[in-house]
Design an enzyme around this catalytic site. Structure first.
Site, PDB file in Angstrom:
ATOM      1  N   LYS A  32      49.504  44.763  24.858  1.00 31.34           N
ATOM      2  CA  LYS A  32      50.533  43.774  25.205  1.00 31.34           C
ATOM      3  C   LYS A  32      50.345  42.481  24.414  1.00 31.34           C
ATOM      4  O   LYS A  32      51.318  41.832  24.052  1.00 31.34           O
ATOM      5  CB  LYS A  32      50.514  43.500  26.707  1.00 31.34           C
ATOM      6  CG  LYS A  32      49.452  42.530  27.107  1.00 31.34           C
ATOM      7  CD  LYS A  32      49.446  42.235  28.569  1.00 31.34           C
ATOM      8  CE  LYS A  32      48.136  41.601  28.889  1.00 31.34           C
ATOM      9  NZ  LYS A  32      48.162  40.209  29.146  1.00 31.34           N
ATOM     10  N   THR A  33      49.102  42.154  24.126  1.00 34.46           N
ATOM     11  CA  THR A  33      48.851  40.955  23.339  1.00 34.46           C
ATOM     12  C   THR A  33      49.496  41.088  21.962  1.00 34.46           C
ATOM     13  O   THR A  33      50.108  40.149  21.460  1.00 34.46           O
ATOM     14  CB  THR A  33      47.338  40.747  23.180  1.00 34.46           C
ATOM     15  OG1 THR A  33      46.742  40.936  24.455  1.00 34.46           O
ATOM     16  CG2 THR A  33      47.039  39.362  22.697  1.00 34.46           C
ATOM     17  N   ASP A 221      53.343  35.510  29.962  1.00 30.28           N
ATOM     18  CA  ASP A 221      52.317  36.553  29.989  1.00 30.28           C
ATOM     19  C   ASP A 221      51.711  36.616  31.391  1.00 30.28           C
ATOM     20  O   ASP A 221      51.789  35.640  32.139  1.00 30.28           O
ATOM     21  CB  ASP A 221      51.238  36.201  28.956  1.00 30.28           C
ATOM     22  CG  ASP A 221      50.266  37.350  28.764  1.00 30.28           C
ATOM     23  OD1 ASP A 221      50.596  38.484  29.151  1.00 30.28           O
ATOM     24  OD2 ASP A 221      49.177  37.107  28.215  1.00 30.28           O
ATOM     25  N   GLU A 222      51.111  37.725  31.737  1.00 31.81           N
ATOM     26  CA  GLU A 222      50.458  37.898  33.054  1.00 31.81           C
ATOM     27  C   GLU A 222      51.421  37.544  34.181  1.00 31.81           C
ATOM     28  O   GLU A 222      51.062  36.814  35.112  1.00 31.81           O
ATOM     29  CB  GLU A 222      49.203  37.015  33.156  1.00 31.81           C
ATOM     30  CG  GLU A 222      48.223  37.134  32.006  1.00 31.81           C
ATOM     31  CD  GLU A 222      47.343  38.354  32.091  1.00 31.81           C
ATOM     32  OE1 GLU A 222      47.597  39.229  32.934  1.00 31.81           O
ATOM     33  OE2 GLU A 222      46.400  38.444  31.282  1.00 31.81           O
ATOM     34  N   GLN A 252      47.423  44.894  37.912  1.00 32.01           N
ATOM     35  CA  GLN A 252      46.346  43.948  37.605  1.00 32.01           C
ATOM     36  C   GLN A 252      46.571  42.592  38.264  1.00 32.01           C
ATOM     37  O   GLN A 252      46.072  41.570  37.795  1.00 32.01           O
ATOM     38  CB  GLN A 252      46.211  43.773  36.096  1.00 32.01           C
ATOM     39  CG  GLN A 252      45.733  45.036  35.399  1.00 32.01           C
ATOM     40  CD  GLN A 252      45.412  44.790  33.941  1.00 32.01           C
ATOM     41  OE1 GLN A 252      44.532  44.003  33.604  1.00 32.01           O
ATOM     42  NE2 GLN A 252      46.142  45.437  33.059  1.00 32.01           N
ATOM     43  N   ARG A 597      38.208  47.397  31.457  1.00 32.12           N
ATOM     44  CA  ARG A 597      37.690  46.517  30.391  1.00 32.12           C
ATOM     45  C   ARG A 597      36.861  47.309  29.390  1.00 32.12           C
ATOM     46  O   ARG A 597      36.584  46.842  28.292  1.00 32.12           O
ATOM     47  CB  ARG A 597      36.786  45.403  30.967  1.00 32.12           C
ATOM     48  CG  ARG A 597      37.406  44.407  31.913  1.00 32.12           C
ATOM     49  CD  ARG A 597      38.652  43.802  31.416  1.00 32.12           C
ATOM     50  NE  ARG A 597      39.812  44.544  31.901  1.00 32.12           N
ATOM     51  CZ  ARG A 597      41.016  44.464  31.373  1.00 32.12           C
ATOM     52  NH1 ARG A 597      41.233  43.697  30.329  1.00 32.12           N
ATOM     53  NH2 ARG A 597      42.013  45.166  31.864  1.00 32.12           N
TER      54      ARG A 597
END
Length: 666
Positions: A32-33, A221-222, A252, A597
């Site tokens: 996504k980044t 974002d997020e 998340q 992660r």
DNA sequence: TTTCGACGTCTTTTT
DNA sequence: GACGTCGAAA
């Protein structure tokens, strides 16, 4: 630019999207980044002005990194306005201060200042003399902040989370109002205010029109971690043009405790009619073995956009494992050994991380790594500016910026011998009537000689005066203030030499700034972390360092090998969450974040013996690991220490003999 | 009014 | 271990 060369089809679709609302559901590690980075780039390559793009992220670091990477391909990307909702709020409020009706040079109350300010207001209202038990400052902050972030009445917050304070509902409601008035008069804004006043500003038609005209493209974002107010701010920003892209992963969402509503991301499409939804499910990060574990956790969740993570290359690897230890020291030793082993196999140190639910769980590991001279840095937990001596010195700085800052004066005055709360309040009252530091100094001069604190007061204001003249050079300004503070440092703390080192670190940070206001702003919005001081190790800095991080602070990051420690019931999930199913679900999402992660290797562990509330207790494994298909590896056999044989009674010394021997050793 | 010591309470995650 | 509260002494 041929995008397909760098991106898969779903990513290309998101990157090429131009007009109208878009929601990108991006599973962990799905790039996504990259999507955000390339969309910024793509807009700019298509003649969109960089200054008309607004990128809102969760941490300042995240936006900086994304924009920096995009800027490598086109330097214009560096001109994009990016940052957190809070820092965006600061810019908005400064710019429109006049029109909103607030002071332009305001001070931000950080997480320690805000409760202190609340207590002062509550005390002034006499609420601590009431025959009822009134919440202490930290609870006050939590209650008022929850009410703001969740946009609910105080009574409802109390009912849900603080039933023991339900009798105070009326007082708290009034306190909320008086606290708001107090801040407005003082020019203080706490974290919540930055959001609240931003929304308020954007509700003013002319301001909104101006901001909307400037920012034609909004990216957030997020999104799963936005709260009610943040959601409303996004809606206001995008209202006219609807060019808003939200990126997030409902699985998340881990900031519910701060008022984040993961319903925001679920209801985004209905808020923006015609919204396109794109799912990114291909994972470029982890082995399928790790993803399988993540998928198992996903399956157990109730409310979600359904998705499944698939490894891009179907990459297989080492199966994730669970290890059981007797006590934390044993666990730490094993981790350190494993880290050394991996390091010798060629895994760089910066590709390894130890993650945990709460920061104190890492103490043992820190000790062990330090003992073996392995360099590491700690993220999350205590902030540098949480330390009393750092706050003291920052208060001096705040006085230079705003000589009427009541909280800063209070902190500084209370250091003086002979000054307690009463004297401090009286002094502050007169101080605030003065125009500047010069007049304050004259006021101090006019005090009767018999006041024992007069001498110290004059030394203080002389130092402040001198520092005021040096604000263009913050390094020398700093050393002036440090010299003034030094006697208090030595007098108050046994370990002042250690603390002096912290203040020297602060000096280096301060020296990097040219603007006092910016320094104070950054310390409030993005305080440097206390643990990001790598331990000097045998390896060079180029190797990087092992990261020890709370799971919250690890969001968005990845490592080759991840150790997830403290998998005990009551620790993770925390005992706090056990009373409500929603809270346990959030813990579960947090667990999911932790698992995903890892790129190649994942090691879970827990200890049977642990500390809780000062007593050792026997821990059960976390419910999260019990239902998973994990390779369970037994801990190495404990090292047995031989007990010395008991001494014969005849060999024992008498008390007198012992004392005689001791006396010789004195 | 300040300062100090004794005692009790709570102890997560972050902008 | 940090913070708050209370009472006693200066």
């Amino acid at each position: 630019m041929e995008l397909a060369q760098f991106l898969n089809s779903a990513q290309v679709e998101a990157v090429e999207h131009r007009q109208g609302p878009l929601l990108v559901i991006a599973g962990a590690g799905s790039g996504k980044t990259r999507v955000i980075e390339y969309r910024v780039l793509n807009l700019i390559l298509n003649q969109v002005e960089p200054t008309s793009i607004l990128l809102l992220t969760f941490t300042r670091r995240a936006s900086r990194e994304m924009l920096a990477r995009a800027a490598k391909q086109d330097p214009k990307c560096g001109l994009v306005e990016g940052g957190t909702f809070h820092s965006f709020g600061v810019r908005l409020l400064r710019r429109y201060a006049g029109r909103i009706g607030i002071k332009e040079n305001f001070t931000i109350l950080d997480s320690a200042d805000a409760p202190e300010a609340m207590r002062r207001v509550a005390t002034a209202l006499g609420y601590y003399q009431l025959p009822l038990r009134f919440p202490q400052k930290s609870s006050l902050q939590k209650i008022l902040s929850a009410a703001t972030n969740k946009q609910k009445p105080i009574a409802e917050i109390l009912e849900q989370d603080y039933p023991n304070f339900q009798a105070c509902a009326k007082e708290l409601e009034n306190l909320r109002l008086q606290y708001a008035r107090y801040k407005l008069e003082m020019g203080y804004f706490d974290y919540d205010d930055l959001l609240l006043y931003s929304k308020l500003a954007l509700e003013i038609k002319e301001i909104r029109a101006e901001v909307q005209a400037q920012f034609q493209y909004i990216m957030v974002d997020e999104y799963q971690d936005t709260n009610q107010v943040q959601g409303e701010i996004v809606a206001l920003l995008a209202q006219s043009h609807g060019n808003v892209m939200a990126v997030g992963d409902d699985a998340q969402s881990i900031y519910g405790f701060r008022g984040a509503q993961h319903a925001n991301i679920l209801s985004f499409p209905s808020l923006f009619p015609g919204c396109k939804v794109i799912k990114l499910e291909t994972n470029y990060r982890s082995t399928q073995d790790i993803l399988d574990l993540g998928n198992q956790v996903l399956e157990g969740m109730q409310q979600k956009y359904s998705k499944r993570l698939v490894s891009a290359e179907r990459r297989r690897g080492q199966a994730p494992s669970l290890r059981v230890f007797k006590e934390p020291a044993e666990e730490a030793a094993w981790i350190a050994e494993k880290i050394q082993e991996l390091y010798h196999q060629g895994v760089p140190l910066r590709e390894m991380a130890v993650l945990f639910r709460s920061s104190h769980l890492s103490f043992q590991t820190q000790t062990e790594l330090a003992k073996r001279k392995l360099p590491f840095e700690v993220h999350g937990g205590k902030k540098f500016s949480d330390m009393a001596h750092v706050k003291d010195l920052l208060s001096y700085f705040k006085l230079l910026y705003n000589p009427k800052d009541e909280l800063a004066w209070n902190r500084v005055l209370m250091l003086l011998t002979g000054v307690g709360p009463k004297t401090a309040s009286r002094l502050i009252e007169t101080i605030q009537a003065q125009a500047d530091l010069l007049e304050v100094h004259e006021f101090f001069l006019s005090l009767p000689e018999k006041r024992i604190y007069k001498g110290e007061l004059l030394l203080l204001s002389a130092a402040l005066g001198q520092a005021r003249g040096q604000v263009h050079d913050l390094a020398s300004c700093y050393s002036t203030l440090l010299r003034a503070y030094q006697p208090y440092l030595e007098q108050r703390y046994d370990n002042w030499t250690q603390r002096k080192k912290d203040l020297e670190t602060l000096s280096q940070i301060a020296g990097r700034y040219h603007d006092l206001h910016q320094l104070l702003l950054d310390f409030a919005l993005e305080p440097p972390e206390r643990g990001v001081v790598a331990v000097q190790g045998v390896t060079q800095a180029a190797e990087g360092a092992i990261v020890l991080s709370t799971i919250h602070s690890a969001k968005g990051l990845e490592w080759g090998a991840v150790f997830l420690i403290g998998m005990m019931e009551g620790i993770f999930p925390t005992a706090y969450s056990l009373k409500s199913p929603e809270a346990i679900e959030e813990e579960e999402r947090l667990f999911y974040v932790a698992l995903t992660r890892a790129k190649n290797q994942l090691f879970l562990s827990f200890c049977h013996y642990g500390f809780a509330g000062g007593i050792t207790q026997f821990n059960q494994p976390s419910r999260f690991v019990q239902n998973l298909s994990l390779e369970r590896e037994d801990r190495p056999p404990p090292v047995r220490t031989k007990k010395p044989p008991p001494l014969e009674a005849a060999q024992a010394l008498s008390k007198e003999e012992l004392l005689a021997k001791l006396a010789k050793m004195f």
